[in-house]
Every structure is written in structure tokens, then in C-alpha cells.
Design an enzyme around this catalytic site. Structure first.
Site, short mmCIF file in Angstrom:
data_model
loop_
_atom_site.label_atom_id
_atom_site.label_comp_id
_atom_site.label_asym_id
_atom_site.label_seq_id
_atom_site.Cartn_x
_atom_site.Cartn_y
_atom_site.Cartn_z
N GLY A 162 0.88 -1.17 0.00
CA GLY A 162 0.00 0.00 0.00
C GLY A 162 0.91 1.20 0.00
O GLY A 162 1.69 1.40 0.93
N GLY A 221 12.24 5.51 -13.91
CA GLY A 221 12.77 4.17 -13.69
C GLY A 221 14.28 4.22 -13.52
O GLY A 221 14.81 5.09 -12.83
N ARG A 253 -3.63 3.35 -10.23
CA ARG A 253 -3.96 1.92 -10.34
C ARG A 253 -5.27 1.84 -11.11
O ARG A 253 -6.35 1.83 -10.51
CB ARG A 253 -4.13 1.28 -8.95
CG ARG A 253 -2.86 1.23 -8.13
CD ARG A 253 -1.94 0.08 -8.55
NE ARG A 253 -0.68 0.11 -7.83
CZ ARG A 253 0.41 0.73 -8.23
NH1 ARG A 253 0.41 1.40 -9.38
NH2 ARG A 253 1.52 0.69 -7.53
N ASN A 255 17.08 8.46 -5.62
CA ASN A 255 17.26 7.51 -6.74
C ASN A 255 17.94 6.23 -6.25
O ASN A 255 17.57 5.12 -6.66
CB ASN A 255 18.12 8.13 -7.84
CG ASN A 255 17.35 9.09 -8.72
OD1 ASN A 255 16.13 9.11 -8.70
ND2 ASN A 255 18.06 9.91 -9.49
N GLY A 315 7.37 -0.93 -5.02
CA GLY A 315 7.84 -0.10 -3.90
C GLY A 315 8.98 0.85 -4.25
O GLY A 315 9.36 1.67 -3.41
N ALA A 316 9.50 0.78 -5.47
CA ALA A 316 10.65 1.64 -5.81
C ALA A 316 10.26 3.12 -5.75
O ALA A 316 10.98 3.95 -5.19
CB ALA A 316 11.19 1.29 -7.19
N GLY A 317 9.09 3.44 -6.29
CA GLY A 317 8.62 4.83 -6.26
C GLY A 317 8.35 5.31 -4.84
O GLY A 317 8.63 6.46 -4.48
N ASP A 318 7.81 4.40 -4.02
CA ASP A 318 7.52 4.76 -2.62
C ASP A 318 8.80 4.98 -1.83
O ASP A 318 8.89 5.86 -0.98
CB ASP A 318 6.69 3.65 -1.95
CG ASP A 318 5.41 3.36 -2.71
OD1 ASP A 318 4.87 4.31 -3.31
OD2 ASP A 318 4.96 2.20 -2.71
N ALA A 336 -1.41 20.46 -3.88
CA ALA A 336 -0.14 19.86 -3.46
C ALA A 336 1.05 20.77 -3.77
O ALA A 336 1.07 21.47 -4.78
CB ALA A 336 0.06 18.52 -4.16
#
Length: 321
Positions: A37, A231, A170, A292, A258-261, A191
Site C-alpha cells: 500500500g 525508472g 492503479r 534515486n 515499492g521503488a517509487g515509494d 499539493a
């Protein structure tokens, strides 16, 4: 919680990941539980790097819900913003990794507990204590959670928090692509920090170009920082006064979950202590290099939360370069 905290709002669920990669869900011989999540991942990512974080959301009053609350606690994330629903289950998602490492999702939430969070159930004192308030867009899909999301944002903003948004698209969860775009954009101009992936940039702009013009079409006057993650190619950053690119790290990717999170958690962890990062290009580039690296390390292990790095792992990746 003091005023140096990162409060993440939204969903926490369990991803069921096939024991074998590169197969469809139907072909998978078995599944492993992987807690996830996006907002919860961000809270844990920042906590693992030494940040002070809390999670606000609703879980089912079931074994999976209590397991997830326990995972937050084990990782040093405050659970003071969690409520449990007696009638609805904790959300589940079956996620298959295709042979190319990209993911396909099938969700079980009809409705799941996270969708039933009401404005009245919010821990407003916790939200007011946030220095950074972070959220996604999945909590905008249905009521009453959408009203809770809008209220939480408003309370955080009034209390002086920096608002951070990662839409985390999503599509299978939305009634239609049009509705997804409309609702994601409905809170866009609130934001101050927004992170989108290259795919989300294409989706939101309707353009297949990943360039400055396309990114800047999403700019609004309240924004302090717009990020486009690319990426393994790193990320692009845009502020009122400067923009540029920070290269990624080349690692052997096993699972991009989870890389972005992890990237966002690392970024917020650095911003929360020093907002001047948003105005100082040299500082920002250092922070994005760090973010990164966190994103890259996360792709080298399966699952999101188990793969989120510690400060020591990031430093050792820097030494290798």
C-alpha cells in the site's frame, strides 16, 4: 509526535505475490504475503532512513489488519492514526510480476476497510502535528474515504504542513480512465510536492512525450517541486526557478514494487528537516541522488517493505559508484 513528522494518509493492504516470477496469476503455483500500500510504504521507507513517521488509515479488524498494524509498529511508524473496521476486511491484491519485471494487479476490495474511513474517525491532532502530509489518489475513488481524504488534507494544510502527492495510478481500481484522470486532477492544485512516474505523466497529459513541455503542462502556482521518475534513468525535477535531471543507478532489478515509494520516502525524509532543499538546486540534486539510490536498491529484492533500504545500504551503493 513532534512537528518534524511525516504523516502518510491512505491505504495499507496485502499483496499476494506468486512464488514463481514471470507467470500469470492463474498459472502461479502459490503466493507469498507481501505487506504494501503506497502511503504505508512511504511511511516505512522514511522511518527506515531515520525519519519520524505516522500512518493514517483504516484496516479490517481481522488477522491481516492486525498483522499490518504490527508491521508499521516494528518499523517505527506511529499507528496513532489507524482505526479498525469490524465489518469489512483488510484489502488484498494479487500481483503478478511479468517476465520483464512489470506488474499486473487483481484487487479484492468490495468494499475493503480502507474505503470506509470517515472524516469523523480521523485523528486530527496527529494530522495537525505533521510537518509533511503525504497521500495518493486511491483514497479518492469512493466515499466516505474521499471525504476523509479531503478533510485530512485541509486540516494538515491549515496547520502549516507541506502537502506531498504521489497519484500512484492503479487503473483497475477506477470505474474508468476518465474518472481516474478527473479525480486525480481534482486535488492537483493543492499539493506543493508532486511526484509522477513517466507512465502517469503520459496518462495525465494524454501525450506520449516524456519531455519538459509535457511535464510543465502539469505545473500550478502552489507547486514547489514537480518530479517525474524515469525508472532506471533517474528523475527529472522542476521548481519555479530551475529544472534538470538526476541520473539513476544501474542495478539488477528483480521486482520494481515499492521503488517509487522508497524514492518518495527518502525525499520527504530529507525535506522534512530542511525545506530550503526546495529552493537550492545543488542541495536538491544531492537529495534526489539519494532518493534515486533508495529506489534502485528497492528493485533488487522482492516485495516492497522488505526491500526498503537503510541509510547504511544507500551509503554502500554510493561507495560502489
Amino acid at each position: 509526535m513532534g512537528g518534524d513528522s511525516i504523516v502518510c494518509f491512505g491505504e495499507m493492504l496485502i499483496d499476494f505475490v506468486p512464488t514463481v516470477s514471470g507467470v500469470s496469476l492463474a498459472e502461479a503455483p502459490g503466493f507469498l504475503k507481501a505487506p504494501g500500500g503506497a502511503p504505508a510504504n512511504v511511511a516505512i521507507a522514511a522511518a527506515r532512513l531515520g525519519g519520524k513517521t505516522a500512518f493514517v488509515g483504516k484496516l479490517g479488524d481481522d488477522e491481516f489488519g492486525h498483522m499490518l498494524a504490527g508491521i508499521l509498529k516494528e518499523n517505527g511508524v506511529s499507528g496513532d492514526g489507524i482505526t479498525f473496521d469490524k465489518g469489512a476486511r483488510t484489502a488484498l491484491a494479487f500481483v503478478t510480476l511479468r517476465a520483464d519485471g512489470e506488474r499486473e494487479f487483481m484487487f479484492y476490495r468490495n468494499p475493503s476497510a480502507d474505503m470506509l474511513l470517515t472524516p469523523e474517525e480521523l485523528n486530527l491532532d496527529l494530522i495537525r502535528s505533521a510537518k509533511v502530509f503525504h497521500y495518493g489518489s486511491i483514497s479518492l475513488i469512493v466515499e466516505p474515504c474521499r471525504a476523509a481524504h479531503l478533510k485530512a488534507m485541509e486540516v494538515a494544510k491549515q496547520a502549516g504542513a507541506l502537502l506531498s502527492y504521489d497519484p500512484n495510478l492503479r487503473l483497475p481500481l477506477w470505474p474508468s480512465a476518465e474518472e481516474a484522470r478527473k479525480q486525480i486532477m481534482s486535488i492537483w492544485d493543492k499539493a506543493e510536492v508532486i511526484k509522477v512516474s513517466d507512465n502517469e505523466l503520459e496518462f495525465l497529459t494524454g501525450s506520449n512525450k516524456i519531455d519538459d513541455e509535457s511535464a510543465l503542462s502539469l505545473w500550478h502556482n502552489n507547486l514547489k517541486l514537480l518530479l517525474v521518475t524515469l525508472g532506471e534513468k533517474g528523475c527529472r525535477y522542476y521548481t519555479k526557478n530551475f529544472h534538470g535531471t538526476v541520473d539513476g543507478f544501474h542495478v539488477k532489478a528483480v521486482d520494481t514494487t515499492g521503488a517509487g515509494d522508497s524514492f518518495v520516502g527518502a525525499l520527504l525524509c530529507k525535506i522534512v528537516d530542511d525545506w530550503t532543499v526546495l529552493e537550492d538546486e545543488a542541495k536538491l540534486k544531492e537529495v534526489l541522488k539519494f532518493a534515486n539510490a533508495c529506489g534502485a536498491i528497492t528493485t533488487t529484492k522482492k516485495g516492497a517493505i522488505p526491500a526498503l533500504p537503510t541509510q547504511a545500504e544507500v551509503l554502500s551503493l554510493f561507495k560502489e559508484k
